[in-house]
Design a protein around this motif. Structure first.
Motif, short mmCIF file in Angstrom:
data_model
loop_
_atom_site.label_atom_id
_atom_site.label_comp_id
_atom_site.label_asym_id
_atom_site.label_seq_id
_atom_site.Cartn_x
_atom_site.Cartn_y
_atom_site.Cartn_z
N GLU A 1 0.95 -1.28 0.00
CA GLU A 1 0.09 -0.07 -0.12
C GLU A 1 0.93 1.28 -0.05
O GLU A 1 0.57 2.20 -0.77
CB GLU A 1 -1.05 0.01 1.13
N ALA A 2 1.94 1.27 0.63
CA ALA A 2 2.84 2.48 0.87
C ALA A 2 3.45 2.63 -0.29
O ALA A 2 3.48 3.98 -0.90
CB ALA A 2 3.74 2.31 1.98
N PHE A 3 3.85 1.74 -1.24
CA PHE A 3 4.48 1.76 -2.47
C PHE A 3 3.63 2.53 -3.43
O PHE A 3 4.03 3.51 -3.96
CB PHE A 3 4.89 0.42 -3.03
N TYR A 4 2.05 2.16 -3.65
CA TYR A 4 1.48 2.58 -4.41
C TYR A 4 0.79 4.12 -3.76
O TYR A 4 0.50 4.98 -4.95
CB TYR A 4 0.16 1.85 -4.32
N SER A 5 0.97 4.31 -2.66
CA SER A 5 0.74 5.77 -2.34
C SER A 5 1.64 6.63 -2.65
O SER A 5 1.23 7.94 -3.09
CB SER A 5 0.63 5.77 -0.65
N LYS A 6 2.92 6.25 -2.79
CA LYS A 6 3.81 7.18 -3.14
C LYS A 6 3.62 7.45 -4.47
O LYS A 6 4.61 8.26 -5.14
CB LYS A 6 5.35 6.40 -2.77
N LEU A 7 3.32 6.62 -5.37
CA LEU A 7 2.91 6.85 -6.84
C LEU A 7 1.65 7.44 -7.09
O LEU A 7 1.21 7.68 -8.18
CB LEU A 7 2.87 5.45 -7.50
N GLY A 8 1.14 8.06 -5.97
CA GLY A 8 -0.28 8.86 -6.21
C GLY A 8 -1.52 8.20 -5.93
O GLY A 8 -2.65 8.74 -6.10
N TYR A 9 -1.46 6.95 -5.43
CA TYR A 9 -2.69 6.23 -5.21
C TYR A 9 -3.47 6.50 -4.06
O TYR A 9 -2.62 6.66 -2.92
CB TYR A 9 -2.39 4.68 -5.73
N VAL A 10 -4.64 6.51 -3.90
CA VAL A 10 -5.52 6.62 -2.67
C VAL A 10 -6.34 5.30 -2.38
O VAL A 10 -6.70 4.97 -3.23
CB VAL A 10 -6.45 7.90 -2.94
N THR A 11 -5.98 5.21 -1.26
CA THR A 11 -6.87 3.98 -0.62
C THR A 11 -8.48 4.32 -0.62
O THR A 11 -8.85 5.50 0.02
CB THR A 11 -6.48 3.46 0.69
N VAL A 12 -9.23 3.43 -1.03
CA VAL A 12 -10.72 3.97 -1.25
C VAL A 12 -11.45 2.72 -0.49
O VAL A 12 -12.66 2.82 -0.15
CB VAL A 12 -11.07 4.12 -2.73
N SER A 13 -11.09 1.55 -0.25
CA SER A 13 -11.72 0.68 0.40
C SER A 13 -11.85 0.84 2.09
O SER A 13 -10.79 1.57 2.41
CB SER A 13 -11.13 -0.81 0.22
N PRO A 14 -12.86 0.75 2.59
CA PRO A 14 -13.12 1.05 4.16
C PRO A 14 -12.43 0.29 4.83
O PRO A 14 -11.81 0.58 5.89
CB PRO A 14 -14.64 0.83 4.30
N GLU A 15 -11.95 -1.01 4.60
CA GLU A 15 -11.05 -1.80 5.49
C GLU A 15 -10.63 -2.88 4.21
O GLU A 15 -10.86 -3.22 3.02
CB GLU A 15 -11.88 -2.61 6.51
N PRO A 16 -9.29 -3.57 4.61
CA PRO A 16 -8.98 -4.60 3.92
C PRO A 16 -9.65 -5.92 3.50
O PRO A 16 -10.78 -6.19 4.51
CB PRO A 16 -7.44 -5.09 4.78
N PHE A 17 -9.42 -6.47 2.49
CA PHE A 17 -10.37 -7.57 2.02
C PHE A 17 -9.14 -8.64 1.71
O PHE A 17 -7.95 -8.36 1.28
CB PHE A 17 -11.18 -7.26 1.12
#
Length: 148
Positions: free
Chosen positions: A116-132
Motif C-alpha cells: 500500500e505505501a508503495f502505491y501511495s508514493k505513486l499517487g494512489y489513494v486507498t478507497v476501500s473502508p477496510e482490507p479484504f
C-alpha cells in the motif's frame, strides 16, 4: 539496461506469466488456478506490460477496462532481486501511460496491504473502508486520477 515492452506475442505473454508465477505462485504460495485466468489466454485480452533488464524478464503487469474511464491494474509483479530498484515503479508508470494513450482518465488497483505505501508514493489513494482477502492475502482497493 531496462526496457518496457507491451506484450503482443505469445512469447512475451509467456514471459509475463513466468514472472508472475515466480512471484505469486512460488514465492507467495498463491494457487496457480487463481493466478492465471481467462484474461491471460491471449495477448489481446488485456494490456500486458513486460519489464526487461538486459533482455531478461524481471517485471510484469496487466490492465483491463474496469469502469467508466478507468483501467484496472492487476498482477503487478517484480522478481525479488529487482525490488527496490525502481522496477515496480517502471511497470506501474508504463501501465498508466498505456491507459492514457487509450483514452482512460483513471486507474484502479487492488494492492496487497504490504504494498500500500508503495502505491501511495505513486499517487494512489486507498478507497476501500477496510482490507479484504484476495487469494488469501489482505488487499485494499486504491484509485488514481491520471493527468493528461
Amino acid at each position: 539496461m531496462r526496457q518496457i515492452v507491451i506484450a503482443t506475442t505469445r512469447d512475451q505473454l509467456q514471459q509475463c506469466l513466468d514472472v508472475r508465477r515466480e512471484v505469486f505462485v512460488n514465492e507467495q504460495q498463491v494457487d496457480e488456478s487463481l493466478e492465471v485466468d481467462e484474461f491471460d489466454q491471449s495477448p489481446d485480452a488485456c494490456v500486458h506490460v513486460l519489464l526487461l533488464d538486459s533482455g531478461r524478464p524481471v517485471g510484469a503487469g496487466r490492465m483491463r477496462p474496469y469502469e467508466e474511464g478507468a483501467m484496472k491494474l492487476q498482477r503487478i509483479a517484480v522478481l525479488r532481486g529487482q525490488r527496490g530498484t525502481g522496477a515496480g515503479k517502471a511497470v506501474v508508470l508504463a501501465l498508466e501511460e498505456a491507459a492514457r494513450e487509450r483514452g482512460y482518465t483513471g486507474t484502479v488497483l487492488d494492492a496487497q496491504c504490504q504494498a500500500e505505501a508503495f502505491y501511495s508514493k505513486l499517487g494512489y489513494v486507498t478507497v476501500s473502508p477496510e482490507p479484504f482477502l484476495d487469494a488469501g492475502i489482505p488487499h485494499v482497493r486504491m484509485k488514481k486520477r491520471l493527468q493528461a
